[in-house]
Design an enzyme around this catalytic site. Structure first.
Site, PDB file in Angstrom:
ATOM      1  CE  LYS A  57      -1.724   3.044   1.869  1.00  0.00           C
ATOM      2  NZ  LYS A  57      -1.574   4.442   1.599  1.00  0.00           N
ATOM      3  CB  CYS A  71      13.382   9.136   7.764  1.00  0.00           C
ATOM      4  SG  CYS A  71      14.246   7.819   7.237  1.00  0.00           S
TER       5      CYS A  71
HETATM    6  P1  NAD Z   1       2.466   9.139   7.112  1.00  0.00           P
HETATM    7  O1  NAD Z   1       2.505   8.549   8.233  1.00  0.00           O
HETATM    8  O2  NAD Z   1       1.505  10.339   6.814  1.00  0.00           O
HETATM    9  O3  NAD Z   1       1.963   7.942   6.003  1.00  0.00           O
HETATM   10  C1  NAD Z   1       2.477   6.732   5.953  1.00  0.00           C
HETATM   11  C2  NAD Z   1       1.831   5.642   5.421  1.00  0.00           C
HETATM   12  O4  NAD Z   1       0.585   5.718   6.243  1.00  0.00           O
HETATM   13  C3  NAD Z   1       0.925   6.161   3.924  1.00  0.00           C
HETATM   14  O5  NAD Z   1       1.064   5.099   3.253  1.00  0.00           O
HETATM   15  C4  NAD Z   1      -0.208   6.808   4.610  1.00  0.00           C
HETATM   16  O6  NAD Z   1      -1.309   6.447   3.502  1.00  0.00           O
HETATM   17  C5  NAD Z   1      -0.543   5.753   5.801  1.00  0.00           C
HETATM   18  N1  NAD Z   1      -1.403   6.637   6.595  1.00  0.00           N
HETATM   19  C6  NAD Z   1      -1.525   7.873   6.928  1.00  0.00           C
HETATM   20  N2  NAD Z   1      -2.203   8.200   7.821  1.00  0.00           N
HETATM   21  C7  NAD Z   1      -2.701   7.087   8.463  1.00  0.00           C
HETATM   22  C8  NAD Z   1      -3.572   6.634   9.653  1.00  0.00           C
HETATM   23  N3  NAD Z   1      -4.258   7.772  10.365  1.00  0.00           N
HETATM   24  N4  NAD Z   1      -3.838   5.462   9.599  1.00  0.00           N
HETATM   25  C9  NAD Z   1      -3.349   4.386   8.929  1.00  0.00           C
HETATM   26  N5  NAD Z   1      -2.361   4.876   7.955  1.00  0.00           N
HETATM   27  C10 NAD Z   1      -2.155   5.939   7.675  1.00  0.00           C
HETATM   28  O7  NAD Z   1       4.007   9.591   6.574  1.00  0.00           O
HETATM   29  P2  NAD Z   1       4.538  10.513   5.316  1.00  0.00           P
HETATM   30  O8  NAD Z   1       3.989  11.607   5.548  1.00  0.00           O
HETATM   31  O9  NAD Z   1       3.862   9.708   3.966  1.00  0.00           O
HETATM   32  O10 NAD Z   1       6.015  10.188   5.423  1.00  0.00           O
HETATM   33  C11 NAD Z   1       6.851  11.074   5.933  1.00  0.00           C
HETATM   34  C12 NAD Z   1       7.038  10.444   7.330  1.00  0.00           C
HETATM   35  O11 NAD Z   1       7.804   9.132   7.394  1.00  0.00           O
HETATM   36  C13 NAD Z   1       8.166  11.250   8.220  1.00  0.00           C
HETATM   37  O12 NAD Z   1       7.643  11.473   9.678  1.00  0.00           O
HETATM   38  C14 NAD Z   1       9.445  10.622   8.143  1.00  0.00           C
HETATM   39  O13 NAD Z   1      10.160  10.593   9.197  1.00  0.00           O
HETATM   40  C15 NAD Z   1       8.886   8.972   8.202  1.00  0.00           C
HETATM   41  N6  NAD Z   1       9.868   8.280   7.476  1.00  0.00           N
HETATM   42  C16 NAD Z   1      10.614   7.260   8.388  1.00  0.00           C
HETATM   43  C17 NAD Z   1      11.444   6.465   7.687  1.00  0.00           C
HETATM   44  C18 NAD Z   1      12.283   5.583   8.718  1.00  0.00           C
HETATM   45  O14 NAD Z   1      12.736   4.801   8.226  1.00  0.00           O
HETATM   46  N7  NAD Z   1      12.068   5.625  10.069  1.00  0.00           N
HETATM   47  C19 NAD Z   1      11.597   6.445   6.390  1.00  0.00           C
HETATM   48  C20 NAD Z   1      10.747   7.421   5.575  1.00  0.00           C
HETATM   49  C21 NAD Z   1      10.000   7.837   6.248  1.00  0.00           C
END
Ligand code: NAD
Length: 502
Positions: free
Chosen positions: A177, A285
């Site tokens: 997803k 990240c």
């Molecule tokens: P996000 O948490 O908004 O979304 C990530 C995924 O979760 C997406 O597929 C989204 O559709 C889904 N999602 C969003 N809200 C949700 C909810 N309430 N319930 C269930 N699913 C939900 O993150 P983003 O804005 O796409 O990405 C940026 C974030 O990801 C930053 O915080 C970054 O630090 C983090 N990140 C972490 C790593 C790591 O390895 N630790 C790597 C890349 C990004």
């Protein structure tokens, strides 16, 4: 370009249009144009994808030989290698990062496919012969079944590639997803897997938002879930998946510190900080978002050098070879990042470089924001406390190494941390004392190579396993121990006791 047919799903090696009636917008961040719609799956559409994955696990993939799986992974690796440029262009069109950076993303994802090509070595298991009279013991690892991956917008190809190549190499089938903000790269990765010859149902893509995620987390046929995204969602995903009895690894957000000691080469440190803070518009990240300068002279020297480099950065559309940094993902995110710069000034930070107010000629509607450098930031400020996820670098001034370490270790996050120094003893102390999962010594973004594992500590990862590398293989398999005895007919008799090894 205007809107066309919404991007749908990819199930059983076929494009499947969305059926829920719900869609989300996909933008070209460089122009601000709404270029596509993406289907947002209902729970019933998720069920179709999971059923396809389950059937593939049952009929073709769960029993496919290591030789077959490996041969397909080698073909997939070759195809991805050929399509690096095409994938990078898809990433730039929807994410906005510059082409060279997008190529780097594809290369780092390809690394994991290469590790997956060597899965036979990782799945060898262990055998002890003759542990008792005529008894041998084997430890083997078996796939879980259907696994799901939920990925963020900032690495639309690399993060999916952190997950599914090892999962399918281990014999699982997979439902991905992707982020609804830039779904095309994930879809293309699945199409290429089909082209490489993976059987239908092995790798499926369902586009969607929270509704799709909630269903994946609750679905009884999903055995394991890998999640990468923001901390609040990672924590919630970990809770929900655990409640439903699933194995889960949920990687969250970060606030990565780079400590610069007084003996460091300040030009090398400034080069590292600028690349790590502003590359990909700070939407990584593992971005460095805080420089911790030890000593006033270190801080003054660093701030001057970083500011000079920051002001010279070329910001523009990702498909322009002259651009070093592209736009942010959405207008709303750009505005939220800009608000942190305004807020930090109000809370007493010194705004040395202010990225607000940048316009890129010909791209006035794009989601651009210039880079910002905030000096004299303190831990109580919002710009320090929150993950901004944009091109904003904070400098915190401290007097000693111990103060620097206390600051880093008080952070709620523990993804990456770096130290810049020429003192081997101090570097060694830092790597042992710092509470972070990935540490760089004179390396600002210490993303582990594919045969090691990626993962943070504290609020940067919920779960026990890091992704890819050996931890990835353990996550995608479960252990079984087989004890075998071929009895000697002469050595018979009933014995109700435990063996005494005499
Ligand atoms: P996000 O948490 O908004 O979304 C990530 C995924 O979760 C997406 O597929 C989204 O559709 C889904 N999602 C969003 N809200 C949700 C909810 N309430 N319930 C269930 N699913 C939900 O993150 P983003 O804005 O796409 O990405 C940026 C974030 O990801 C930053 O915080 C970054 O630090 C983090 N990140 C972490 C790593 C790591 O390895 N630790 C790597 C890349 C990004």
């Amino acid at each position: 370009m205007g809107t066309t047919t919404p991007l749908g799903h990819f199930i059983d090696n076929r494009a499947v249009p969305g059926a829920s009636g719900r869609t989300g917008p996909v933008f070209d961040p460089a122009t601000g144009a709404r270029t596509r719609e993406v289907a947002l799956a209902s729970a019933a559409e998720v069920d179709v994808a999971v059923a396809a994955a389950r059937e593939a696990f049952r009929t073709s993939w769960g029993t496919a030989s290591l030789a077959r799986r490996t041969a397909l992974l080698f073909r997939y690796r070759a195809l991805l290698d050929e399509r690096r440029d095409e994938l990078a262009r898809l990433i730039t069109a929807e994410h906005g990062k510059v082409h060279g950076d997008a190529l780097g993303e594809v290369a780092r994802g390809l690394e994991i496919v290469e590790v997956a090509c060597g899965i036979a070595e990782k799945l060898k298991g262990q055998l002890s012969t003759g542990v008792s009279g005529g008894v041998d013991v084997a430890s083997i690892r078996q796939p879980l079944g259907v696994m799901a991956g939920i990925t963020p917008f900032n690495f639309p190809a690399m993060v999916p590639l952190w997950m599914f190549p090892l999962a399918v190499a281990c014999g699982n089938t997979f439902v991905l997803k992707p982020s609804e903000k830039d779904p095309s790269a994930g879809l293309r990765l699945a199409e290429l897997a089909a082209e490489a010859g993976f059987p239908p149902g092995v790798l499926n893509v369902v586009n969607g938002d929270r509704e799709a995620v909630d269903r994946l987390l609750a679905h009884p046929d999903v055995a394991g879930v890998s999640f990468v995204g923001s901390t609040p969602v990672a924590a919630a995903v970990h809770r929900a998946a655990t409640e439903h009895g699933k194995r889960v690894q949920a990687l969250g957000g970060a606030k990565n510190h780079m400590v610069v000691l007084p003996d460091a080469d300040l030009d090398v440190a400034a080069d590292g900080a600028v690349g790590a803070a502003y590359g990909s518009a700070g939407e990584r990240c593992m971005a460095v978002s805080v420089v911790v300068a030890v000593g006033e002279a270190t801080a003054d020297g660093l701030v001057a050098r970083i500011a000079e480099r920051a002001r010279a950065l070329r910001i523009g559309p990702g498909d322009d070879p002259a651009s070093e940094m592209g736009p942010l993902i959405t207008a709303a995110h750009r505005d939220a990042v800009a608000a942190y710069v305004a807020g930090a000034g109000g809370q007493g930070a010194e705004v040395v470089v202010d990225g607000r107010g940048l316009t890129v000629p010909g791209h006035e509607e794009g989601f651009f924001l210039g880079v910002s450098l905030l000096d004299r930031v303190t831990p109580g400020m919002d710009a320090y406390r929150d993950e901004i996820f944009g091109p904003v670098l904070c400098v915190v001034r401290v007097a000693t190494y111990d103060e620097a370490m206390a600051l880093v270790n008080a952070s709620r996050w523990g993804n990456g941390a770096a130290v810049f120094t020429r003192d081997g003893g101090a570097a060694r102390r830092f790597q042992l004392e710092v509470a972070a999962g990935m540490v760089g010594v004179n390396v600002p973004i210490p993303v582990p190579v594919g045969h090691h594992s990626f993962g943070g500590w504290k609020d940067s990862l919920f779960g026990d396993h890091h992704v890819y590398g050996d931890d990835g293989v353990r996550f995608c398999t479960r252990g079984k121990v087989v004890t075998t005895r071929w009895p000697d007919p002469a050595d018979r008799g009933v014995d109700l006791g435990f063996p005494q090894h005499t």
